[in-house]
Design a protein around this motif. Structure first.
Motif, short mmCIF file in Angstrom:
data_model
loop_
_atom_site.label_atom_id
_atom_site.label_comp_id
_atom_site.label_asym_id
_atom_site.label_seq_id
_atom_site.Cartn_x
_atom_site.Cartn_y
_atom_site.Cartn_z
N TRP A 96 45.52 44.88 48.75
CA TRP A 96 45.78 44.58 47.34
C TRP A 96 45.48 43.12 47.02
CZ3 TRP A 96 51.20 44.29 44.62
CH2 TRP A 96 51.01 44.21 43.25
N ILE A 97 45.96 42.20 47.82
CA ILE A 97 45.75 40.78 47.53
C ILE A 97 44.28 40.39 47.71
CG2 ILE A 97 46.33 39.98 49.86
CD1 ILE A 97 47.15 38.12 46.61
N LEU A 98 43.60 40.96 48.72
CA LEU A 98 42.20 40.61 48.95
C LEU A 98 41.30 41.12 47.83
CD1 LEU A 98 41.69 41.10 52.80
CD2 LEU A 98 41.83 38.96 51.51
N ILE A 99 41.51 42.36 47.42
CA ILE A 99 40.70 42.92 46.33
C ILE A 99 40.90 42.10 45.05
CG2 ILE A 99 40.44 44.89 44.76
CD1 ILE A 99 40.94 46.73 47.13
N SER A 100 42.16 41.81 44.74
CA SER A 100 42.46 41.05 43.52
C SER A 100 41.82 39.67 43.56
CB SER A 100 43.98 40.92 43.35
OG SER A 100 44.60 42.19 43.26
N ILE A 182 53.70 42.72 32.57
CA ILE A 182 53.20 44.02 33.03
C ILE A 182 52.89 43.97 34.53
CG2 ILE A 182 51.23 45.60 32.90
CD1 ILE A 182 51.10 44.95 29.89
N ASN A 183 52.28 42.87 34.97
CA ASN A 183 51.90 42.76 36.38
C ASN A 183 53.12 42.75 37.29
OD1 ASN A 183 49.25 42.69 35.63
ND2 ASN A 183 48.99 40.49 35.90
N VAL A 184 54.14 42.00 36.91
CA VAL A 184 55.34 41.93 37.76
C VAL A 184 56.09 43.26 37.72
CG1 VAL A 184 57.57 40.80 38.08
CG2 VAL A 184 55.55 39.43 37.56
N PHE A 185 56.15 43.89 36.55
CA PHE A 185 56.75 45.23 36.46
C PHE A 185 55.99 46.20 37.36
CE2 PHE A 185 56.87 49.51 34.74
CZ PHE A 185 58.23 49.72 34.54
N ALA A 186 54.65 46.13 37.32
CA ALA A 186 53.81 47.01 38.15
C ALA A 186 54.02 46.73 39.63
CB ALA A 186 52.35 46.83 37.78
N ALA A 187 54.21 45.45 39.99
CA ALA A 187 54.47 45.12 41.39
C ALA A 187 55.78 45.75 41.85
CB ALA A 187 54.54 43.60 41.56
N LYS A 245 48.96 28.71 34.38
CA LYS A 245 49.59 27.83 35.37
C LYS A 245 50.43 28.60 36.37
CE LYS A 245 53.56 26.94 32.38
NZ LYS A 245 54.39 25.91 31.69
N ASN A 246 50.82 29.82 36.05
CA ASN A 246 51.61 30.64 36.96
C ASN A 246 50.74 31.49 37.89
OD1 ASN A 246 54.32 29.93 36.16
ND2 ASN A 246 53.87 30.94 34.22
N GLY A 247 49.43 31.25 37.87
CA GLY A 247 48.56 31.84 38.87
C GLY A 247 47.99 33.20 38.53
N MET A 248 47.43 33.83 39.57
CA MET A 248 46.71 35.08 39.39
C MET A 248 47.58 36.23 38.91
SD MET A 248 46.16 36.22 43.40
CE MET A 248 45.42 37.80 43.00
N GLU A 249 48.89 36.10 39.04
CA GLU A 249 49.78 37.17 38.60
C GLU A 249 49.83 37.29 37.08
OE1 GLU A 249 52.82 37.42 42.40
OE2 GLU A 249 53.42 36.24 40.68
N THR A 250 49.18 36.35 36.38
CA THR A 250 49.06 36.44 34.93
C THR A 250 47.65 36.88 34.50
OG1 THR A 250 48.43 34.11 34.69
CG2 THR A 250 50.78 34.60 34.67
N SER A 251 46.85 37.33 35.47
CA SER A 251 45.48 37.74 35.20
C SER A 251 45.39 39.25 34.95
CB SER A 251 44.59 37.38 36.40
OG SER A 251 43.35 38.07 36.34
N ILE A 253 43.00 41.04 35.76
CA ILE A 253 42.39 41.65 36.96
C ILE A 253 43.47 42.22 37.87
CG2 ILE A 253 41.10 41.15 39.09
CD1 ILE A 253 39.47 39.14 37.43
N VAL A 254 44.56 41.50 38.00
CA VAL A 254 45.69 42.01 38.79
C VAL A 254 46.28 43.25 38.12
CG1 VAL A 254 48.01 41.47 39.65
CG2 VAL A 254 46.20 39.76 39.81
N THR A 255 46.27 43.27 36.80
CA THR A 255 46.74 44.46 36.07
C THR A 255 45.94 45.69 36.48
OG1 THR A 255 47.21 43.02 34.17
CG2 THR A 255 47.31 45.40 33.80
N VAL A 256 44.62 45.52 36.52
CA VAL A 256 43.73 46.64 36.87
C VAL A 256 43.96 47.09 38.31
CG1 VAL A 256 41.32 47.34 37.16
CG2 VAL A 256 41.99 45.93 35.19
N THR A 257 44.02 46.14 39.24
CA THR A 257 44.22 46.51 40.64
C THR A 257 45.60 47.14 40.85
OG1 THR A 257 45.03 44.29 41.23
CG2 THR A 257 42.68 44.72 41.50
N ALA A 258 46.59 46.67 40.09
CA ALA A 258 47.94 47.24 40.20
C ALA A 258 47.95 48.70 39.74
CB ALA A 258 48.94 46.43 39.39
N VAL A 259 47.24 48.98 38.65
CA VAL A 259 47.15 50.37 38.15
C VAL A 259 46.49 51.26 39.19
CG1 VAL A 259 46.06 51.85 36.43
CG2 VAL A 259 47.17 49.72 35.72
N VAL A 260 45.44 50.76 39.82
CA VAL A 260 44.75 51.52 40.87
C VAL A 260 45.70 51.84 42.02
CG1 VAL A 260 42.93 51.46 42.62
CG2 VAL A 260 42.47 50.63 40.29
#
Length: 277
Positions: A96-100, A182-187, A245-251, A253-260
């Protein structure tokens, strides 16, 4: 109706007791701050993470023994399959982290460094500390409360409620806006699904650890103020794709990978069977 209200009140009451024990351990840790702050890192970081974790762990032992007349298997902590669940959790978290990270690098102006600037002993130390941090979060969210909600209501009730709680434990994500939320909820949903799919809290804890460890300590794409970073990845691009400023978890792209990953982990039979208790 009265029975449902009673069950809900009991569930909330049990969890609040657990929270009180956990908060007390945090207060103890803070009261020891003059001593802890005198220690060099990573010892000081370890102590600040370990003491609240220890309090929460003891709290679980107490409430599970007293209320459920059970042991840690109630929250999917087993002596069996430790190696297998560790490997599975590590692989899931790493993929997950590598793909993102790689998608963010490829889509934007990214650069990857290959030289490690931290010694192995320090890298191992921070992995262990982040494991303790992740174990605390997983116990708090997918431990006793998750099992209570699952047994009294349904898998869906447990997943949605604990994912919302996971989000509330990360106020920085809420402050960063809808995508980060959304990303943190998905995590939280992903770690809950891992817990269900593999019947193991260890599996989810390892996946959680790997996400934070490589994202923060190695890549520098997740800012964790208490932890150093080698910042092997530097990237420039729009905030929507790279994050703020809070990093990739606000991207996004992470939303898409999380859904996958949610789609990969969902088991329809597991999710649509209501628990009869």
């Amino acid at each position: 109706m009265k029975t449902k209200i009673k069950i809900l009140a009991q569930t909330i009451g049990k969890y609040l007791l657990l929270l009180v024990i956990w908060i007390f351990s945090i207060v103890v840790a803070q009261s020891l701050s003059p001593f802890i702050d005198k220690q060099d890192k990573p010892i000081s970081t370890l102590l600040y993470e370990f003491l609240p974790f220890l309090g929460l762990f003891i709290g679980h032992l107490v409430v599970i023994k007293f209320f459920e007349k059970s042991n840690l298997s109630y929250v999917r902590i087993y002596k069996k399959s430790i190696l297998s669940n560790t490997v599975k959790g590590f692989v899931i978290g790493l993929i997950w982290i590598l793909i993102s990270a790689l998608v963010i690098v490829l889509i934007n102006k990214g650069e990857i460094k290959t030289s490690l600037s931290m010694p192995f002993s320090l890298l191992l130390s921070y992995f262990i500390i982040l494991f303790i941090n992740s174990a605390m979060q997983e116990l708090l969210v997918h431990g006793y409360l998750f099992s209570l909600l699952q047994k009294k209501y349904s898998n869906w009730a447990a997943l949605i409620t604990t994912s919302l709680l996971f989000l509330l434990l990360h106020p920085g994500a809420i402050n960063s806006g809808i995508i980060a939320s959304i990303n943190v909820f998905a995590a939280g949903l992903i770690f809950g699904l891992i817990t269900l799919k593999y019947d193991s809290l260890l599996n989810a804890t390892i996946a959680h650890t790997v996400w934070n460890y490589f994202g923060a300590v190695w890549f520098g794409l997740i800012p964790l103020t208490a932890y150093p970073s080698m910042k092997l990845i530097t990237v420039e691009g729009t905030q929507l794709l790279v994050g703020d400023k809070n990093g990739m978890e606000t991207s996004i792209i992470v939303t898409v990978t999380a859904v996958v990953f949610v789609c990969f982990l969902v088991n329809k039979k597991m999710l649509y069977v209501e628990n009869e208790q």
